[in-house]
Structures are given as C-alpha cells and as structure tokens.
Design an enzyme around this catalytic site. Structure first.
Site, mmCIF file in Angstrom:
data_model
loop_
_atom_site.group_PDB
_atom_site.id
_atom_site.type_symbol
_atom_site.label_atom_id
_atom_site.label_comp_id
_atom_site.label_asym_id
_atom_site.label_seq_id
_atom_site.Cartn_x
_atom_site.Cartn_y
_atom_site.Cartn_z
ATOM 1 N N LYS A 156 0.849 -1.208 0.000
ATOM 2 C CA LYS A 156 0.000 0.000 0.000
ATOM 3 C C LYS A 156 0.876 1.246 0.000
ATOM 4 O O LYS A 156 0.667 2.168 -0.786
ATOM 5 C CB LYS A 156 -0.887 0.009 1.238
ATOM 6 C CG LYS A 156 -1.599 1.342 1.485
ATOM 7 C CD LYS A 156 -2.500 1.325 2.698
ATOM 8 C CE LYS A 156 -1.791 1.644 3.964
ATOM 9 N NZ LYS A 156 -1.532 3.056 4.205
ATOM 10 N N ASN A 157 1.902 1.252 0.843
ATOM 11 C CA ASN A 157 2.690 2.479 1.020
ATOM 12 C C ASN A 157 3.734 2.690 -0.060
ATOM 13 O O ASN A 157 4.455 3.682 -0.042
ATOM 14 C CB ASN A 157 3.307 2.510 2.421
ATOM 15 C CG ASN A 157 2.230 2.647 3.492
ATOM 16 O OD1 ASN A 157 1.072 2.939 3.163
ATOM 17 N ND2 ASN A 157 2.588 2.425 4.727
ATOM 18 N N CYS A 200 -5.353 12.367 11.234
ATOM 19 C CA CYS A 200 -5.590 10.941 11.306
ATOM 20 C C CYS A 200 -5.703 10.566 12.787
ATOM 21 O O CYS A 200 -5.272 11.295 13.646
ATOM 22 C CB CYS A 200 -4.415 10.216 10.651
ATOM 23 S SG CYS A 200 -4.722 8.476 10.484
ATOM 24 N N ARG A 236 -0.181 14.919 12.545
ATOM 25 C CA ARG A 236 0.472 14.630 11.259
ATOM 26 C C ARG A 236 0.587 15.881 10.392
ATOM 27 O O ARG A 236 -0.093 16.042 9.384
ATOM 28 C CB ARG A 236 -0.259 13.496 10.557
ATOM 29 C CG ARG A 236 -0.226 12.268 11.460
ATOM 30 C CD ARG A 236 -0.867 11.075 10.871
ATOM 31 N NE ARG A 236 -0.037 10.484 9.825
ATOM 32 C CZ ARG A 236 -0.456 9.443 9.113
ATOM 33 N NH1 ARG A 236 -1.660 8.958 9.322
ATOM 34 N NH2 ARG A 236 0.290 8.929 8.183
ATOM 35 N N ASP A 270 4.413 0.809 12.011
ATOM 36 C CA ASP A 270 3.197 0.174 11.471
ATOM 37 C C ASP A 270 3.027 -1.260 11.946
ATOM 38 O O ASP A 270 2.024 -1.890 11.631
ATOM 39 C CB ASP A 270 3.204 0.201 9.939
ATOM 40 C CG ASP A 270 3.043 1.607 9.421
ATOM 41 O OD1 ASP A 270 3.315 1.841 8.232
ATOM 42 O OD2 ASP A 270 2.666 2.493 10.221
ATOM 43 N N ARG A 318 -8.790 -0.352 4.196
ATOM 44 C CA ARG A 318 -7.865 0.597 3.551
ATOM 45 C C ARG A 318 -6.538 -0.072 3.232
ATOM 46 O O ARG A 318 -5.886 0.269 2.255
ATOM 47 C CB ARG A 318 -7.587 1.780 4.490
ATOM 48 C CG ARG A 318 -8.755 2.702 4.699
ATOM 49 C CD ARG A 318 -8.324 3.923 5.459
ATOM 50 N NE ARG A 318 -7.151 4.543 4.830
ATOM 51 C CZ ARG A 318 -6.470 5.529 5.395
ATOM 52 N NH1 ARG A 318 -6.829 5.987 6.581
ATOM 53 N NH2 ARG A 318 -5.426 6.056 4.786
#
Ligand code: EPZ
Length: 421
Positions: A22-23, A119, A124, A308, A400
């Site tokens: 994803k990142n 978030c 952030r 993460d 997500r």
C-alpha cells in the site's frame, strides 16, 4: 455496516501470498501524474480502499485509470490532465492524497490541495513537505482548509535537510525535484523500501535519482518523464502481520513473497520471542509450538522497528509470557488500540509514548473496534487467539490497507467471517 466474527484458538497453517505494498503503490500512483506522453501500467497493485480513493482523485483531475482486479494491474493515463486542484471530499478521506502536490507542482508549476485529513494517530503536520517545496522555489499559500503552492518560474534544485526523516515529505520532494532545474541534495531523508520503490519507478520514467534508501539522496532534474510499466514491491507490513498471526496462534505458515531484507527488526523480535523462522528467496516460514516470550519494542524510522507493526506486537505481548514494553517514537498518539485490547482483558499501562504490557495466558473474546488501520489488524490478531468469538467493527479502517484479509485468513484455517451488523 459489516463486522468480523472471529472464533479464537485455531492455529494457522499453510501458505499466504503477500500483495503489493500500500505504502509503495500510493506514491507510485501519484508519480504517474508526471508521465506526459504515455500511460503507466502498474503490476502487483493490491485491492485496497486507498487505491480506489487515490484512483478517484487522479481521475477527478483528468487522468484515466483502469484496474484489472484479476491481473492486479492498474493503468494510469495522465497524458492530458485537466486540473491541478483535487476535490476536498476525496482528499480528506486519505492523507496520502497530499502526495499529489509534488507531481502537480513539478509538472504544472502550481497545485491546490485541501489540508490532508488529520488521522487517528496524531496531528500529522505537513511542514516538512512545505519546507521542501519552498526550498525548490515554490510560494506557499495556506487558505481556509486548503494549501496552494506555486512556482511560476519552475523549480530550482537545492540542498534540503529534513528535520525528521518523514516518508511523505521525502516522497513529495523526490517527485517535485525530479524535473527541477539542476541538482537537489536531500539530507536526512526517509530510507524505507517504499522510498526506494518510488525512486526506481521515477528513474524508469526518465528521472535521475541516486541514493534512495541511503542518506543523502541526489536528484538531477530532467526535462520530462514518461509513463512506464512497473511492478510494486510486496507489502512488508502485511507480511509482518501474517508472520505474527502464525506465531501467536502456534501455527506454521509460509508467507510467500515476503522480503526478509525489508523485515529485519520484525524477524529479530519474533526470534527473540521464541518463534521459529526460515527465510528463503520466495518468502519466510514462521512457526511456533509454545507461548511466545515477551520482548521490548522501540519504533524508529527505517531501518528501525516499523511503527506500522507496533499495534500488532502489542496484541502479541498481551498474551506472551512475561512483561514487555513498547516505546512509540514516530507518532505522538498511536496507542488507540490499548483501550480495545483492555476490553479483552489485556493488562496494559500507558505513560505518554511508553506502554508496559503484562502478558496473561489468555484474552477473552469481546466486541471491539478498529480505531485505525493497524489497530484493526491488532484486534484481528487478538481475536485469533482469544477464548470465544470476538467481534470487530469499523472495518473500513482495515479495508484501507489489508487486501482480502478474511479470504487469506480462512485459507490458513482461521474461523473468521464477515457479516452485516
Ligand atoms: C507514512 O505516513 C505511511 N503512510 C504510514 O503508514 C507510516 O506509519 C509512516 O509513513 C511512518 O513510517 C504512507 O506511506 C501512505 P511521516 P507519513 O511523514 O508519510 C511527522 C499505515 O498504517 N511529520 O513519516 O504520513 C509526523 O507528524 C500508515 O500504512 C512532521 O512533523 O509519515 C509523524 O509524527 C500509517 N512534519 C512523523 O513525522 C511533516 O511534514 C512520521 O510521519 C511530516 C511528518
């Protein structure tokens, strides 16, 4: 609304294939906007809400996208963009939309984006992104809920120092500097594998970037970039999550596609906890036949322990033998999962950025919610080992970032199903 029902106590066994990261795919999709005279074709693109969202955003400014779920490919044709302002309702859904700023500024000399959604895991800010754009000669205007950047005379390479190795700021600056005049030297950049993937894609498009993954990164600006084909790297956080699931459930799982090089801290900590790991070129095998031992975790920018994976390890520590501690140095508010784990009986105390976990033999099933993407993963892990049937709600967070989570877990023998609330 849907929810997950997870019956704990079933060891996971078999093979699970890791999807594209994803990142990595989100910044790479942003970078496709630099492709001026031909479309880009991306492979290993995961089925994620965030990919759908960023695809909607690039379409809203004139790009054409086509996702083939079967082949996991995404085509982005950005040869004729019609706007450099992204719609706020879409941008607010996902902070990574701010990554469109760099490519649009680089290609058109201006961009306007609504302030990225705050978030759950902290305020952030984007000050480092803006510091980079200003260093390249852009003018910043912060309006009511939006940010405008302009560089009517184009961008000029410069030496930029990042006070913190921000992943997003590094990515935005790489994309902006790729067609600036002259050389940019980016000091103290993020060194994550996803940065290297973005730099590789930009170079395939015609950019001249050296040193991604190290400090500093040197970018020699080029005239223009062309759309290209590119394969996204596997998702190291998805891989780490399944590695933990295998060890916590005392199972034996082959994590196909996992790249050991990207997971050194996670591998080290799992071995320290007593899990058995075998690494080969096609993936990593993780097994355990006894309770895991508690370990201490301190999250750091890459190559340190990934923030993460912090929530997932907290779920593991909750049922490990002994006491473990977690220090979260990257985000100022990434302990939202503590409350949810406590509802299952976890013994956790938090003091600012430090959490102490007293391992207990067993968690009790409960109704819990995903408070953010990785916290949601932590609740699933807790449910896989808890006594009874755990309900997990607020699944949009999990959708997500985890590609076909239920399907993959069922394939490993988990008793999990997704039902209407
Ligand atoms: C990326 O977010 C990832 N998201 C995050 O993954 C990941 O947790 C994070 O990097 C750190 O590894 C994507 O790649 C889409 P940062 P990003 O800029 O770029 C501060 C997940 O679960 N900061 O490195 O937003 C910031 O406040 C997500 O997949 C500034 O102060 O992370 C934070 O404390 C969650 N000023 C720290 O740096 C800035 O201008 C790390 O942020 C930018 C950031």
């Amino acid at each position: 609304m849907e929810k997950l029902l997870i019956e704990g106590g079933h060891p996971l066994r078999g093979t699970v294939k890791i999807s594209g990261a994803k990142n990595a795919v989100l910044p790479v999709i942003a970078a496709t906007l630099l492709g001026q005279d031909r479309p880009s074709l991306l492979e290993e693109v995961p089925h994620l809400e965030d990919v759908t969202t960023i695809s909607e955003i690039v379409r809203s400014i004139g790009a054409k996208t086509e996702y083939n779920a079967e082949k996991e490919t995404l085509t982005v044709d950005a040869t004729n963009l019609t706007a450099t302002e992204a719609p706020s309702e879409l941008v607010r859904k996902m902070r990574a939309s701010f990554l469109l700023m760099g490519p649009l500024l680089s290609r058109y000399g201006h961009a306007k984006i609504s302030l990225p959604g705050g978030c759950a895991i902290g305020t952030r800010p984007i000050d480092l992104h803006l510091k980079g754009f200003e260093a390249l000669g852009a003018k910043i205007e912060i309006g009511h809920g939006f940010i405008k950047v302009e560089a009517p005379n184009g961008l000029e390479g410069n030496r930029i120092y990042l006070d913190f190795p921000s992943v997003g700021a590094t990515e935005n600056i790489l994309m902006a500097a790729s067609t600036a005049r002259g050389q940019t030297i980016l000091e103290n950049p993020a060194e994550e594998p996803e940065i290297v993937d973005l730099a590789n894609f930009l170079n395939v498009m015609g950019a001249n970037i050296r040193g991604a993954g190290t400090n500093p990164i040197k970018i020699n600006g080029v005239e223009k970039l062309r759309g290209q084909e590119y394969m996204i790297i596997p998702d190291r956080i998805e891989a780490g999550t399944y590695m933990l699931a295998a060890a916590m459930t005392k199972g034996d799982v082959f994590i196909e596609n996992a790249i050991s090089e990207h997971l050194k801290p996670v591998i080290a900590k799992l071995k320290e906890a007593g899990a058995v790991l075998y690494e080969d070129v096609n993936g990593i095998r993780v097994s355990s036949d006894k309770p895991l031992k508690a370990v201490d975790i301190k999250t750091l920018p890459y190559p340190g322990f990934p923030t993460d994976m912090q929530a997932q390890f907290m779920a593991m520590l909750s049922v490990s033998e002994g006491n473990g501690s977690i220090i979260e140095t990257v985000f100022e508010n990434r302990f939202m999962h503590v409350e949810e784990l406590r509802r299952m009986g976890a013994k956790i105390t938090v003091d600012d950025r430090r959490a102490e976990v007293i391992g207990i033999p067993e968690l009790k099933a409960a109704r819990v919610k995903a408070t953010d993407l990785r916290a949601g993963a932590a609740m699933v892990l807790a449910g896989l080992v808890a006594n009874g049937e755990t309900t997990v709600t607020a699944l949009h967070h999990i959708d997500r970032g985890y590609d076909r989570l239920v399907e993959k877990l069922i394939g490993l023998g988990a008793h999990i199903k997704r039902v209407e609330e």
